[in-house]
Design a protein around this motif. Structure first.
Motif, PDB file in Angstrom:
ATOM      1  N   ASN A  13       0.811  -1.226   0.000  1.00 35.09           N
ATOM      2  CA  ASN A  13       0.000   0.000   0.000  1.00 35.09           C
ATOM      3  C   ASN A  13       0.839   1.267   0.000  1.00 35.09           C
ATOM      4  N   GLY A  14       2.114   1.150  -0.328  1.00 33.37           N
ATOM      5  CA  GLY A  14       2.973   2.331  -0.294  1.00 33.37           C
ATOM      6  C   GLY A  14       4.163   2.181  -1.215  1.00 33.37           C
ATOM      7  N   PHE A  15       5.293   2.716  -0.763  1.00 36.33           N
ATOM      8  CA  PHE A  15       6.514   2.718  -1.559  1.00 36.33           C
ATOM      9  C   PHE A  15       7.686   2.259  -0.707  1.00 36.33           C
ATOM     10  N   GLN A  16       8.603   1.535  -1.338  1.00 30.28           N
ATOM     11  CA  GLN A  16       9.803   1.069  -0.663  1.00 30.28           C
ATOM     12  C   GLN A  16      10.985   1.885  -1.160  1.00 30.28           C
ATOM     13  N   ALA A  17      11.846   2.296  -0.246  1.00 34.46           N
ATOM     14  CA  ALA A  17      13.030   3.086  -0.586  1.00 34.46           C
ATOM     15  C   ALA A  17      14.194   2.166  -0.921  1.00 34.46           C
ATOM     16  N   THR A  18      14.992   2.553  -1.926  1.00 33.35           N
ATOM     17  CA  THR A  18      16.172   1.777  -2.314  1.00 33.35           C
ATOM     18  C   THR A  18      17.333   2.710  -2.620  1.00 33.35           C
ATOM     19  N   LEU A  19      18.519   2.323  -2.154  1.00 33.03           N
ATOM     20  CA  LEU A  19      19.778   2.999  -2.475  1.00 33.03           C
ATOM     21  C   LEU A  19      20.599   2.060  -3.336  1.00 33.03           C
ATOM     22  N   ILE A  20      21.152   2.551  -4.445  1.00 32.51           N
ATOM     23  CA  ILE A  20      22.036   1.742  -5.286  1.00 32.51           C
ATOM     24  C   ILE A  20      23.368   2.472  -5.373  1.00 32.51           C
ATOM     25  N   PHE A  21      24.437   1.748  -4.980  1.00 34.39           N
ATOM     26  CA  PHE A  21      25.779   2.316  -4.980  1.00 34.39           C
ATOM     27  C   PHE A  21      26.520   1.938  -6.255  1.00 34.39           C
ATOM     28  N   PRO A  22      27.413   2.823  -6.722  1.00 37.03           N
ATOM     29  CA  PRO A  22      28.181   2.539  -7.939  1.00 37.03           C
ATOM     30  C   PRO A  22      29.280   1.510  -7.683  1.00 37.03           C
ATOM     31  N   GLY A  23      29.806   0.981  -8.755  1.00 35.61           N
ATOM     32  CA  GLY A  23      30.972   0.100  -8.655  1.00 35.61           C
ATOM     33  C   GLY A  23      30.617  -1.316  -8.260  1.00 35.61           C
ATOM     34  N   ASP A  24      30.311  -1.516  -6.983  1.00 39.14           N
ATOM     35  CA  ASP A  24      30.060  -2.878  -6.513  1.00 39.14           C
ATOM     36  C   ASP A  24      28.615  -3.322  -6.726  1.00 39.14           C
ATOM     37  N   GLY A  25      27.760  -2.410  -7.170  1.00 42.33           N
ATOM     38  CA  GLY A  25      26.377  -2.760  -7.471  1.00 42.33           C
ATOM     39  C   GLY A  25      25.527  -3.088  -6.264  1.00 42.33           C
ATOM     40  N   VAL A  26      25.990  -2.710  -5.086  1.00 44.14           N
ATOM     41  CA  VAL A  26      25.232  -2.992  -3.874  1.00 44.14           C
ATOM     42  C   VAL A  26      23.973  -2.132  -3.842  1.00 44.14           C
ATOM     43  N   SER A  27      22.864  -2.762  -3.520  1.00 43.09           N
ATOM     44  CA  SER A  27      21.639  -1.993  -3.320  1.00 43.09           C
ATOM     45  C   SER A  27      21.076  -2.347  -1.953  1.00 43.09           C
ATOM     46  N   ILE A  28      20.513  -1.345  -1.321  1.00 41.00           N
ATOM     47  CA  ILE A  28      19.938  -1.512   0.006  1.00 41.00           C
ATOM     48  C   ILE A  28      18.500  -1.017  -0.061  1.00 41.00           C
ATOM     49  N   SER A  29      17.576  -1.886   0.297  1.00 39.11           N
ATOM     50  CA  SER A  29      16.159  -1.511   0.306  1.00 39.11           C
ATOM     51  C   SER A  29      15.649  -1.468   1.734  1.00 39.11           C
ATOM     52  N   SER A  30      14.715  -0.580   1.969  1.00 41.78           N
ATOM     53  CA  SER A  30      14.136  -0.475   3.303  1.00 41.78           C
ATOM     54  C   SER A  30      13.199  -1.657   3.550  1.00 41.78           C
ATOM     55  N   ALA A  31      13.112  -2.062   4.775  1.00 42.82           N
ATOM     56  CA  ALA A  31      12.155  -3.101   5.148  1.00 42.82           C
ATOM     57  C   ALA A  31      10.752  -2.500   5.247  1.00 42.82           C
ATOM     58  N   GLU A  32      10.721  -1.205   5.530  1.00 49.47           N
ATOM     59  CA  GLU A  32       9.451  -0.516   5.712  1.00 49.47           C
ATOM     60  C   GLU A  32       8.905  -0.018   4.375  1.00 49.47           C
TER      61      GLU A  32
END
Length: 67
Positions: A13-32
């Motif tokens: 019912n909403g939106f999830q936040a995601t950060l994507i870092f360069p180089g290593d391709g790591v992405s971090i998504s919020s649980a909320e």
């Protein structure tokens, strides 16, 4: 110049936040999930500020070569 991507994707019912870092391709998504895109992007930006070591790593010489 490295680019860090902040995004908000629909989830439930909403939106999830995601950060994507360069180089290593790591992405971090919020649980909320957040009710608005603005809140999800704000949460991602705040999460980024809580990880200064990731930002500092982008300035290291070995990171510059990897790009």
């Amino acid at each position: 110049m490295p680019t860090i991507t902040l995004s908000a994707t629909p989830k439930g019912n909403g939106f999830q936040a995601t950060l994507i870092f360069p180089g290593d391709g790591v992405s971090i998504s919020s649980a909320e999930t957040y009710p608005t895109i603005a809140e999800a992007l704000t949460a991602a930006a705040l999460k980024l500020l809580d990880m200064p070591e990731r930002l500092e790593a982008m300035d290291r010489p070995e990171s510059l070569v990897a790009r």
